[in-house]
Scaffold this motif. Structure first.
Motif, PDB file in Angstrom:
ATOM      1  N   GLY A 270       0.798  -1.230   0.000  1.00 50.87           N
ATOM      2  CA  GLY A 270       0.000   0.000   0.000  1.00 50.87           C
ATOM      3  C   GLY A 270       0.826   1.273   0.000  1.00 50.87           C
ATOM      4  O   GLY A 270       0.283   2.370   0.068  1.00 50.87           O
ATOM      5  N   TRP A 271       2.157   1.141  -0.054  1.00 52.29           N
ATOM      6  CA  TRP A 271       3.030   2.317  -0.127  1.00 52.29           C
ATOM      7  C   TRP A 271       4.100   2.066  -1.172  1.00 52.29           C
ATOM      8  O   TRP A 271       4.555   0.934  -1.351  1.00 52.29           O
ATOM      9  CB  TRP A 271       3.696   2.578   1.231  1.00 52.29           C
ATOM     10  N   SER A 272       4.494   3.109  -1.868  1.00 56.30           N
ATOM     11  CA  SER A 272       5.542   2.937  -2.886  1.00 56.30           C
ATOM     12  C   SER A 272       6.446   4.166  -2.930  1.00 56.30           C
ATOM     13  O   SER A 272       6.041   5.276  -2.574  1.00 56.30           O
ATOM     14  CB  SER A 272       4.923   2.702  -4.271  1.00 56.30           C
ATOM     15  N   TYR A 273       7.662   3.922  -3.385  1.00 55.75           N
ATOM     16  CA  TYR A 273       8.618   4.995  -3.623  1.00 55.75           C
ATOM     17  C   TYR A 273       9.314   4.687  -4.938  1.00 55.75           C
ATOM     18  O   TYR A 273      10.094   3.729  -5.037  1.00 55.75           O
ATOM     19  CB  TYR A 273       9.634   5.084  -2.480  1.00 55.75           C
ATOM     20  N   LYS A 274       8.962   5.478  -5.968  1.00 53.77           N
ATOM     21  CA  LYS A 274       9.470   5.233  -7.323  1.00 53.77           C
ATOM     22  C   LYS A 274       9.190   3.767  -7.676  1.00 53.77           C
ATOM     23  O   LYS A 274       8.102   3.275  -7.459  1.00 53.77           O
ATOM     24  CB  LYS A 274      10.939   5.624  -7.423  1.00 53.77           C
ATOM     25  N   ASP A 275      10.191   3.052  -8.224  1.00 46.89           N
ATOM     26  CA  ASP A 275       9.960   1.631  -8.555  1.00 46.89           C
ATOM     27  C   ASP A 275      10.801   0.729  -7.650  1.00 46.89           C
ATOM     28  O   ASP A 275      11.072  -0.423  -7.983  1.00 46.89           O
ATOM     29  CB  ASP A 275      10.265   1.358 -10.032  1.00 46.89           C
ATOM     30  N   LYS A 276      11.202   1.260  -6.513  1.00 49.17           N
ATOM     31  CA  LYS A 276      12.068   0.529  -5.585  1.00 49.17           C
ATOM     32  C   LYS A 276      11.266  -0.539  -4.836  1.00 49.17           C
ATOM     33  O   LYS A 276      10.151  -0.292  -4.393  1.00 49.17           O
ATOM     34  CB  LYS A 276      12.697   1.519  -4.603  1.00 49.17           C
ATOM     35  N   GLU A 277      11.839  -1.739  -4.704  1.00 46.06           N
ATOM     36  CA  GLU A 277      11.166  -2.854  -4.023  1.00 46.06           C
ATOM     37  C   GLU A 277      11.824  -3.209  -2.689  1.00 46.06           C
ATOM     38  O   GLU A 277      11.149  -3.486  -1.716  1.00 46.06           O
ATOM     39  CB  GLU A 277      11.173  -4.109  -4.920  1.00 46.06           C
ATOM     40  N   ILE A 278      13.161  -3.241  -2.674  1.00 47.59           N
ATOM     41  CA  ILE A 278      13.887  -3.668  -1.479  1.00 47.59           C
ATOM     42  C   ILE A 278      14.424  -2.441  -0.749  1.00 47.59           C
ATOM     43  O   ILE A 278      15.089  -1.596  -1.343  1.00 47.59           O
ATOM     44  CB  ILE A 278      15.060  -4.613  -1.843  1.00 47.59           C
ATOM     45  N   PHE A 279      14.095  -2.365   0.551  1.00 47.65           N
ATOM     46  CA  PHE A 279      14.512  -1.231   1.369  1.00 47.65           C
ATOM     47  C   PHE A 279      15.261  -1.709   2.606  1.00 47.65           C
ATOM     48  O   PHE A 279      14.760  -2.570   3.331  1.00 47.65           O
ATOM     49  CB  PHE A 279      13.294  -0.427   1.841  1.00 47.65           C
ATOM     50  N   THR A 280      16.436  -1.153   2.838  1.00 50.39           N
ATOM     51  CA  THR A 280      17.087  -1.380   4.127  1.00 50.39           C
ATOM     52  C   THR A 280      16.284  -0.600   5.166  1.00 50.39           C
ATOM     53  O   THR A 280      15.438   0.238   4.831  1.00 50.39           O
ATOM     54  CB  THR A 280      18.533  -0.870   4.122  1.00 50.39           C
ATOM     55  N   LEU A 281      16.572  -0.849   6.430  1.00 53.96           N
ATOM     56  CA  LEU A 281      15.864  -0.130   7.490  1.00 53.96           C
ATOM     57  C   LEU A 281      16.110   1.371   7.375  1.00 53.96           C
ATOM     58  O   LEU A 281      15.167   2.173   7.470  1.00 53.96           O
ATOM     59  CB  LEU A 281      16.324  -0.648   8.868  1.00 53.96           C
ATOM     60  N   ASP A 282      17.357   1.758   7.130  1.00 59.75           N
ATOM     61  CA  ASP A 282      17.677   3.188   6.998  1.00 59.75           C
ATOM     62  C   ASP A 282      16.966   3.811   5.800  1.00 59.75           C
ATOM     63  O   ASP A 282      16.493   4.951   5.879  1.00 59.75           O
ATOM     64  CB  ASP A 282      19.193   3.383   6.858  1.00 59.75           C
ATOM     65  N   GLU A 283      16.879   3.060   4.702  1.00 54.65           N
ATOM     66  CA  GLU A 283      16.173   3.568   3.515  1.00 54.65           C
ATOM     67  C   GLU A 283      14.677   3.700   3.783  1.00 54.65           C
ATOM     68  O   GLU A 283      14.035   4.652   3.311  1.00 54.65           O
ATOM     69  CB  GLU A 283      16.403   2.628   2.332  1.00 54.65           C
ATOM     70  N   SER A 284      14.122   2.762   4.534  1.00 54.66           N
ATOM     71  CA  SER A 284      12.694   2.827   4.879  1.00 54.66           C
ATOM     72  C   SER A 284      12.398   4.129   5.614  1.00 54.66           C
ATOM     73  O   SER A 284      11.415   4.818   5.309  1.00 54.66           O
ATOM     74  CB  SER A 284      12.304   1.645   5.773  1.00 54.66           C
TER      75      SER A 284
END
Length: 465
Positions: A270-284
């Protein structure tokens, strides 16, 4: 500008639901992104159904998935006197009134609404009546005096502007006739006293938000901002409930889903950022915002969770993977014996192949974990006289080796293929069954090297015998 403060407010009446976890995650990330505070409020005023075991499970679940809260948990039942005090203030300033309707009268009103097939709304009988007319044998409830005319607009940070006719909001009860406060009063008072700046929750709370806004306005309190997240649905498109399979965090940890993988999946649900799929904790934390939340319900897809988990299994540091595996086995399977740990750790590179869960790795490692080979009966039928001869010849050659290696094993297997007039399967399959009990499993060289020379010899002798 006020420092951002959000909260997660579960009721300890059951295990933490996966939808609640996502709500907690979104609140936590929003606060972290703004260098704010995130609090846990335990709404335990339902004394009959609230249990400490559920409270502990909620806290452990949040800890498991990596969500930490600021300060001590806020226990709602300890603040009941404050809720009652506000109810009395609302009564005193004319924004609430005592309702003396009997339970029979209310039931009759509900019955008439059902017959007319319209939503039940209390008829406001006691809104303007004098207490002098009150029956002596009825203990009153206290109702909030909701707005009757015009419309109200909720400036929702996810849904946009949501407008509602004020006459559709009934004069809701804020104090029951036993003197206990109801949800909308308690939540409003708590959020005000906790200095919440943002209320982020499921969109099934929208009607509650309209009621709570009116309490805020009646008390002349500063309003927080509201954001309503679409609910999570099943893959069939139905609202996910606690009765659904795999609806709590325990359901996922039991099958070996790792916390980082599930958190990444819930972030993207239910949330997206560009076309990114994998997020580290810091990136989240860095990229999370309310603008990226969609307006439509999301479907919980187990195949996507498994795929995400497989990605983490393949890419995680193997020391971390081993630590998570041993902890998983201790909790849900059987503790890995110390003399097996080194063998499993060295073998993770291939044991994790095709594994989607920690349980898959545990199953793949059974031939190492168990001292006795547990033979699959159907696979055992494949060990005919020809297969026994292959095993015997391999054993004779293997015993001449000082330190087994792939470079030494490959020529031996190739010679057996030639001398027995067969193919790689004709040699590998009997050896795999003899060593692991099954024709399925890791590559034969990996099996041999993971077991070590002494264990391989022991198992081959036992099979030939």
């Amino acid at each position: 500008m006020k420092k951002v403060a959000t909260r997660f407010a579960p009721s300890p009446t059951g295990a933490l639901h996966i939808g609640g976890v996502r709500t907690a995650l979104f609140n936590w990330l929003y606060s972290k992104n703004h260098n704010g505070k995130f609090y846990l409020r335990v709404e335990d005023t339902d004394k009959e159904r609230s249990k400490d075991e559920f409270k502990d499970q909620i806290i452990q679940s949040l800890k498991w998935i990596g969500i930490d809260y600021d300060g001590e948990e806020y226990i709602q039942s300890k603040k009941v006197d404050d809720h009652i005090k506000v109810a009395n203030e609302l009564l005193k300033n004319g924004n609430a009134y005592k309702c003396y309707c009997s339970s029979e009268e209310i039931e009759e009103q509900k019955k008439r609404a059902r017959q007319k097939k319209i939503p039940y709304i209390y008829d406001r009988k006691w809104r303007d009546k004098s207490e002098n007319d009150a029956p002596k044998d009825i203990k009153p409830v206290i109702r909030f005096k909701s707005k009757i005319d015009g419309t109200s607009i909720l400036k929702d940070l996810v849904q946009g502007n949501v407008e509602i006719e004020n006459n559709t909001i009934e004069d809701f009860i804020i104090l029951r006739n036993d003197g206990t406060p109801t949800y909308n009063l308690s939540a409003s008072v708590d959020d005000h006293q906790m200095n919440m700046t943002h209320i982020i929750r499921g969109d099934d709370h929208k009607i509650n938000t309209f009621k709570q806004i009116q309490i805020y306005q009646a008390m002349k309190w500063e309003l927080p901002s509201f954001a309503h997240i679409p609910l999570i649905h099943t893959i069939q498109g139905k609202k996910l409930s606690k009765r659904d399979q795999a609806s709590t965090l325990d359901d996922y940890s039991k099958i070996g889903i790792m916390p980082n993988a599930l958190r990444n999946y819930l972030l993207r649900l239910g949330w997206s950022y560009k076309d990114k799929e994998i997020f580290t904790l810091d990136e989240s934390i860095k990229y999370f915002n309310l603008e990226g939340i969609g307006k439509s319900p999301s479907k919980l897809d187990m195949s996507r969770i498994l795929s995400m988990n497989e990605h983490y299994i393949k890419n995680i540091n193997e020391n971390d993977l081993f630590n998570q595996l041993t902890e998983y086995c201790k909790l849900y399977k059987s503790e890995i014996q110390s003399d097996k740990k080194d063998k499993i750790k060295k073998s993770l590179t291939f044991l994790k192949n095709k594994a989607k869960t920690l349980e898959d790795i545990f199953n793949n490692a059974q031939y190492i974990i168990k001292d006795e080979v547990d033979f699959n009966k159907d696979d055992l039928k494949l060990i005919d006289d020809k297969a026994i001869k292959v095993i015997s010849d391999f054993k004779n050659q293997f015993e001449k080796i000082d330190v087994p290696s792939r470079e030494i094993l490959e020529p031996i297997v190739n010679d057996l293929i030639k001398s027995h007039g067969t193919n790689f399967k004709g040699v590998g399959q009997p050896l795999r069954i003899a060593l692991t009990g099954s024709k399925f499993g890791p590559g034969i060289y990996d099996i041999i090297l993971s077991l070590g020379k002494e264990e391989v010899q022991k198992r081959l002798r036992a099979k030939i015998a």
